[in-house]
Design a protein around this motif. Structure first.
Motif, PDB file in Angstrom:
ATOM      1  N   GLY A 141     -28.136  -6.632   9.965  1.00 28.94           N
ATOM      2  CA  GLY A 141     -29.141  -5.600   9.973  1.00 28.94           C
ATOM      3  C   GLY A 141     -30.818  -5.670  10.660  1.00 28.94           C
ATOM      4  N   LEU A 142     -31.085  -6.919  10.725  1.00 26.79           N
ATOM      5  CA  LEU A 142     -32.271  -7.325  11.241  1.00 26.79           C
ATOM      6  C   LEU A 142     -31.765  -7.542  13.030  1.00 26.79           C
ATOM      7  CD1 LEU A 142     -33.461 -10.933  10.271  1.00 26.79           C
ATOM      8  CD2 LEU A 142     -34.691  -8.892  10.115  1.00 26.79           C
ATOM      9  N   THR A 143     -29.936  -7.489  13.564  1.00 20.07           N
ATOM     10  CA  THR A 143     -29.966  -7.277  14.824  1.00 20.07           C
ATOM     11  C   THR A 143     -29.928  -5.238  14.808  1.00 20.07           C
ATOM     12  OG1 THR A 143     -28.210  -8.966  14.598  1.00 20.07           O
ATOM     13  CG2 THR A 143     -27.807  -7.521  16.076  1.00 20.07           C
ATOM     14  N   VAL A 144     -29.536  -5.141  13.752  1.00 23.58           N
ATOM     15  CA  VAL A 144     -29.077  -3.283  14.549  1.00 23.58           C
ATOM     16  C   VAL A 144     -30.496  -2.507  14.734  1.00 23.58           C
ATOM     17  CG1 VAL A 144     -28.325  -0.886  12.925  1.00 23.58           C
ATOM     18  CG2 VAL A 144     -27.058  -2.944  12.874  1.00 23.58           C
ATOM     19  N   SER A 145     -31.096  -3.013  13.325  1.00 24.60           N
ATOM     20  CA  SER A 145     -32.943  -2.313  14.081  1.00 24.60           C
ATOM     21  C   SER A 145     -33.880  -2.853  15.310  1.00 24.60           C
ATOM     22  CB  SER A 145     -33.748  -3.131  12.760  1.00 24.60           C
ATOM     23  OG  SER A 145     -33.642  -4.387  11.813  1.00 24.60           O
ATOM     24  N   GLU A 146     -33.250  -4.354  15.377  1.00 23.12           N
ATOM     25  CA  GLU A 146     -34.125  -4.962  16.584  1.00 23.12           C
ATOM     26  C   GLU A 146     -35.177  -5.667  16.697  1.00 23.12           C
ATOM     27  OE1 GLU A 146     -34.518  -2.939  20.037  1.00 23.12           O
ATOM     28  OE2 GLU A 146     -34.066  -1.103  19.385  1.00 23.12           O
ATOM     29  N   MET A 147     -35.306  -5.983  14.871  1.00 23.45           N
ATOM     30  CA  MET A 147     -36.270  -6.688  14.537  1.00 23.45           C
ATOM     31  C   MET A 147     -36.414  -8.260  14.688  1.00 23.45           C
ATOM     32  SD  MET A 147     -38.521  -4.894  13.033  1.00 23.45           S
ATOM     33  CE  MET A 147     -38.743  -3.583  14.205  1.00 23.45           C
ATOM     34  N   ILE A 148     -34.381  -8.708  15.017  1.00 22.84           N
ATOM     35  CA  ILE A 148     -34.506  -9.944  15.635  1.00 22.84           C
ATOM     36  C   ILE A 148     -35.389 -10.262  16.735  1.00 22.84           C
ATOM     37  CG2 ILE A 148     -32.521  -9.643  17.430  1.00 22.84           C
ATOM     38  CD1 ILE A 148     -31.242 -12.041  15.859  1.00 22.84           C
ATOM     39  N   ASP A 149     -35.767  -9.419  17.815  1.00 22.54           N
ATOM     40  CA  ASP A 149     -36.515  -9.155  19.152  1.00 22.54           C
ATOM     41  C   ASP A 149     -38.342  -9.258  18.305  1.00 22.54           C
ATOM     42  OD1 ASP A 149     -37.643  -9.490  21.451  1.00 22.54           O
ATOM     43  OD2 ASP A 149     -36.624  -7.290  22.045  1.00 22.54           O
ATOM     44  N   PRO A 150     -38.726 -10.552  18.824  1.00 25.02           N
ATOM     45  CA  PRO A 150     -40.634 -10.085  18.463  1.00 25.02           C
ATOM     46  C   PRO A 150     -41.482  -9.432  19.335  1.00 25.02           C
ATOM     47  CG  PRO A 150     -39.034 -12.333  19.340  1.00 25.02           C
ATOM     48  CD  PRO A 150     -38.134 -11.561  19.680  1.00 25.02           C
ATOM     49  N   VAL A 188     -41.563  -6.952  17.092  1.00 22.62           N
ATOM     50  CA  VAL A 188     -42.471  -6.614  16.040  1.00 22.62           C
ATOM     51  C   VAL A 188     -43.587  -6.577  16.492  1.00 22.62           C
ATOM     52  CG1 VAL A 188     -43.217  -8.446  14.620  1.00 22.62           C
ATOM     53  CG2 VAL A 188     -40.913  -8.322  14.664  1.00 22.62           C
ATOM     54  N   LEU A 189     -44.025  -7.654  17.785  1.00 23.07           N
ATOM     55  CA  LEU A 189     -45.150  -7.324  18.023  1.00 23.07           C
ATOM     56  C   LEU A 189     -45.528  -6.125  18.752  1.00 23.07           C
ATOM     57  CD1 LEU A 189     -44.581 -10.849  20.338  1.00 23.07           C
ATOM     58  CD2 LEU A 189     -46.807 -10.773  18.550  1.00 23.07           C
ATOM     59  N   GLY A 190     -44.764  -5.007  18.837  1.00 22.46           N
ATOM     60  CA  GLY A 190     -44.789  -4.049  19.434  1.00 22.46           C
ATOM     61  C   GLY A 190     -45.724  -2.916  17.868  1.00 22.46           C
ATOM     62  N   PHE A 191     -44.864  -3.514  17.101  1.00 20.62           N
ATOM     63  CA  PHE A 191     -45.507  -2.972  15.600  1.00 20.62           C
ATOM     64  C   PHE A 191     -47.319  -2.856  15.811  1.00 20.62           C
ATOM     65  CE2 PHE A 191     -46.500  -2.870  11.337  1.00 20.62           C
ATOM     66  CZ  PHE A 191     -46.480  -1.547  10.720  1.00 20.62           C
ATOM     67  N   LEU A 192     -46.886  -4.624  15.609  1.00 17.96           N
ATOM     68  CA  LEU A 192     -48.381  -4.990  15.391  1.00 17.96           C
ATOM     69  C   LEU A 192     -50.010  -4.345  16.508  1.00 17.96           C
ATOM     70  CD1 LEU A 192     -47.325  -8.762  14.076  1.00 17.96           C
ATOM     71  CD2 LEU A 192     -48.345  -6.781  12.958  1.00 17.96           C
ATOM     72  N   ASN A 193     -49.137  -4.581  17.432  1.00 18.19           N
ATOM     73  CA  ASN A 193     -49.819  -3.751  18.473  1.00 18.19           C
ATOM     74  C   ASN A 193     -50.844  -2.077  18.479  1.00 18.19           C
ATOM     75  OD1 ASN A 193     -51.565  -3.908  20.928  1.00 18.19           O
ATOM     76  ND2 ASN A 193     -49.442  -3.063  22.836  1.00 18.19           N
ATOM     77  N   ILE A 194     -51.042  -2.043  16.879  1.00 20.12           N
ATOM     78  CA  ILE A 194     -51.098  -0.239  16.836  1.00 20.12           C
ATOM     79  C   ILE A 194     -52.474  -0.227  17.730  1.00 20.12           C
ATOM     80  CG2 ILE A 194     -52.887  -1.341  15.228  1.00 20.12           C
ATOM     81  CD1 ILE A 194     -51.510   0.573  13.542  1.00 20.12           C
ATOM     82  N   PHE A 195     -53.292  -0.997  18.491  1.00 19.38           N
ATOM     83  CA  PHE A 195     -54.684  -0.616  19.709  1.00 19.38           C
ATOM     84  C   PHE A 195     -54.322  -0.436  20.453  1.00 19.38           C
ATOM     85  CE2 PHE A 195     -56.735  -2.853  15.404  1.00 19.38           C
ATOM     86  CZ  PHE A 195     -57.657  -1.415  14.848  1.00 19.38           C
ATOM     87  N   GLY A 196     -53.085  -0.619  20.706  1.00 21.80           N
ATOM     88  CA  GLY A 196     -52.255  -0.308  22.273  1.00 21.80           C
ATOM     89  C   GLY A 196     -51.408   0.629  22.044  1.00 21.80           C
ATOM     90  N   ASP A 197     -50.051   0.322  22.685  1.00 19.35           N
ATOM     91  CA  ASP A 197     -48.243   0.724  23.146  1.00 19.35           C
ATOM     92  C   ASP A 197     -48.352   0.668  21.757  1.00 19.35           C
ATOM     93  OD1 ASP A 197     -49.381   1.431  25.239  1.00 19.35           O
ATOM     94  OD2 ASP A 197     -48.666  -0.056  27.045  1.00 19.35           O
ATOM     95  N   PRO A 240     -39.672 -15.941   8.987  1.00 25.81           N
ATOM     96  CA  PRO A 240     -38.495 -16.631   8.790  1.00 25.81           C
ATOM     97  C   PRO A 240     -37.591 -15.860   9.428  1.00 25.81           C
ATOM     98  CG  PRO A 240     -40.267 -17.021   7.656  1.00 25.81           C
ATOM     99  CD  PRO A 240     -41.019 -16.062   8.101  1.00 25.81           C
ATOM    100  N   GLY A 241     -36.827 -14.607   8.803  1.00 27.39           N
ATOM    101  CA  GLY A 241     -35.818 -14.020   8.809  1.00 27.39           C
ATOM    102  C   GLY A 241     -35.734 -14.008  10.005  1.00 27.39           C
ATOM    103  N   PRO A 242     -35.648 -13.151  11.298  1.00 30.28           N
ATOM    104  CA  PRO A 242     -36.033 -13.101  12.542  1.00 30.28           C
ATOM    105  C   PRO A 242     -35.562 -14.148  13.566  1.00 30.28           C
ATOM    106  CG  PRO A 242     -37.764 -11.465  11.750  1.00 30.28           C
ATOM    107  CD  PRO A 242     -37.017 -12.433  10.812  1.00 30.28           C
ATOM    108  N   ALA A 243     -36.728 -15.542  13.153  1.00 28.72           N
ATOM    109  CA  ALA A 243     -36.795 -16.811  13.687  1.00 28.72           C
ATOM    110  C   ALA A 243     -35.305 -17.491  13.532  1.00 28.72           C
ATOM    111  CB  ALA A 243     -37.559 -17.411  13.338  1.00 28.72           C
ATOM    112  N   ILE A 244     -34.327 -17.492  12.223  1.00 23.11           N
ATOM    113  CA  ILE A 244     -33.518 -18.231  11.853  1.00 23.11           C
ATOM    114  C   ILE A 244     -32.594 -17.543  12.416  1.00 23.11           C
ATOM    115  CG2 ILE A 244     -32.099 -18.784   9.557  1.00 23.11           C
ATOM    116  CD1 ILE A 244     -34.467 -19.858   8.446  1.00 23.11           C
TER     117      ILE A 244
END
Lengths: 139, 140
Positions: free
Chosen positions: B16-25, B28-37, B102-106
């Motif tokens: 699930g983490l792989t298909v959703s690409e959440m394994i890629d930091p 995740v940083l793109g999601f948190l970059n709400i004030f940018g891209d 923790p999930g994506p990191a492991i």
């Protein structure tokens, strides 16, 4: 704000797989998944140690199986700063244990059972995460 | 049988983490970059997960027992206290710094990436720091 790199379909599909994993673990084993809890308990507690170990083994095997069966490369882009990774890892390890959960434990399992505690935790780490990224972009 | 479920749950979570690409930091940083891209994908992962997990949780929570275990075993802690807020704040800062939780990191250890390993080792040090500073509190 400018929306980029948005991949809603794989995100949703991957999300449902994560949801399915939570359901299996709950309906069959009676536990709710929180990765920080599973990982730290595997190391520091004898309770359910083999289950926690096997879950972690599965978590690492998942991407390998995906790669094997789809023949697709898994590309990730991760910081290569030893200092940043060490500080971030330490903060994540301490923070998730002090608050009792991470993105999975509070964000998915906790919110699934409508826990106000988990909703507050999730909002807090998301807001702080957003602010951290904002500050990083300014310095 | 519970052991097989633990392994299979882990595998499905990792896929699930792989298909959703959440394994890629970077995602995740793109999601948190709400004030940018901004990349809203992570919100869709959460919605996809919750749409499945929440109804099934409420459907099965009143069952006498899970299928392969003696009893249900999950926290019912409702306390909203300083520890919850401080811990979540510390976690959020680390999450925003590297884009890893923790999930994506492991899961990303599967890619034999040295940088994931550095993060995971530091995270484990963090687990132990809390464990040893709170000897009377059961970690969960």
């Amino acid at each position: 704000m400018n929306v980029v790199n948005f991949t809603p379909a794989p995100a949703f599909l991957g999300g449902t797989l994560i949801g399915l994993s939570v359901v299996l673990f709950f309906v069959f084993n009676g536990r709710l998944i929180g990765i920080s809890g599973i990982a730290s308990n595997f190391l520091t507690s004898k309770d359910n140690r083999l289950d926690n170990f096997l879950f972690i083994v599965g978590l690492i095997t998942g991407p390998i199986l995906y790669k094997f069966f789809t023949s697709q490369e898994i590309n990730i882009s991760i910081s290569n700063s030893f200092f940043l990774l060490s500080v971030a890892g330490l903060l994540v390890g301490v923070g998730t244990r002090v608050s009792g959960g991470c993105t999975s434990g509070h964000g998915i399992s906790g919110i699934s059972r409508f826990s106000l505690r988990s909703i507050i935790a999730t909002l807090t780490f998301m807001i702080v995460g957003i602010l951290t990224v904002l500050v990083k972009s300014l310095v | 049988m519970s052991k097989i479920i633990s392994l299979v749950s882990g595998i499905i979570f990792g896929i699930g983490l792989t298909v959703s690409e959440m394994i890629d930091p970077a995602k995740v940083l793109g999601f948190l970059n709400i004030f940018g891209d901004w990349d809203p994908s992570l919100a869709f992962v959460m919605v996809g997960a919750l749409i499945i997990s929440s109804p099934f949780f409420h459907l099965f929570k009143n069952n006498k027992k899970p299928i392969f275990a003696k009893s249900f075993n999950y926290t019912t802690n409702k306390e909203i206290n300083k520890k919850l807020i401080i811990g979540s704040t510390i976690f959020g800062a680390g999450w925003g710094l590297a884009g890893l939780c923790p999930g994506p990191a492991i899961a990303s250890l599967a890619l034999l990436n040295i940088n994931s390993a550095i993060f995971v080792v530091a995270m484990i040090v963090g687990f132990y720091l809390v464990k040893f500073s709170e000897p009377t509190t059961q970690a969960r």
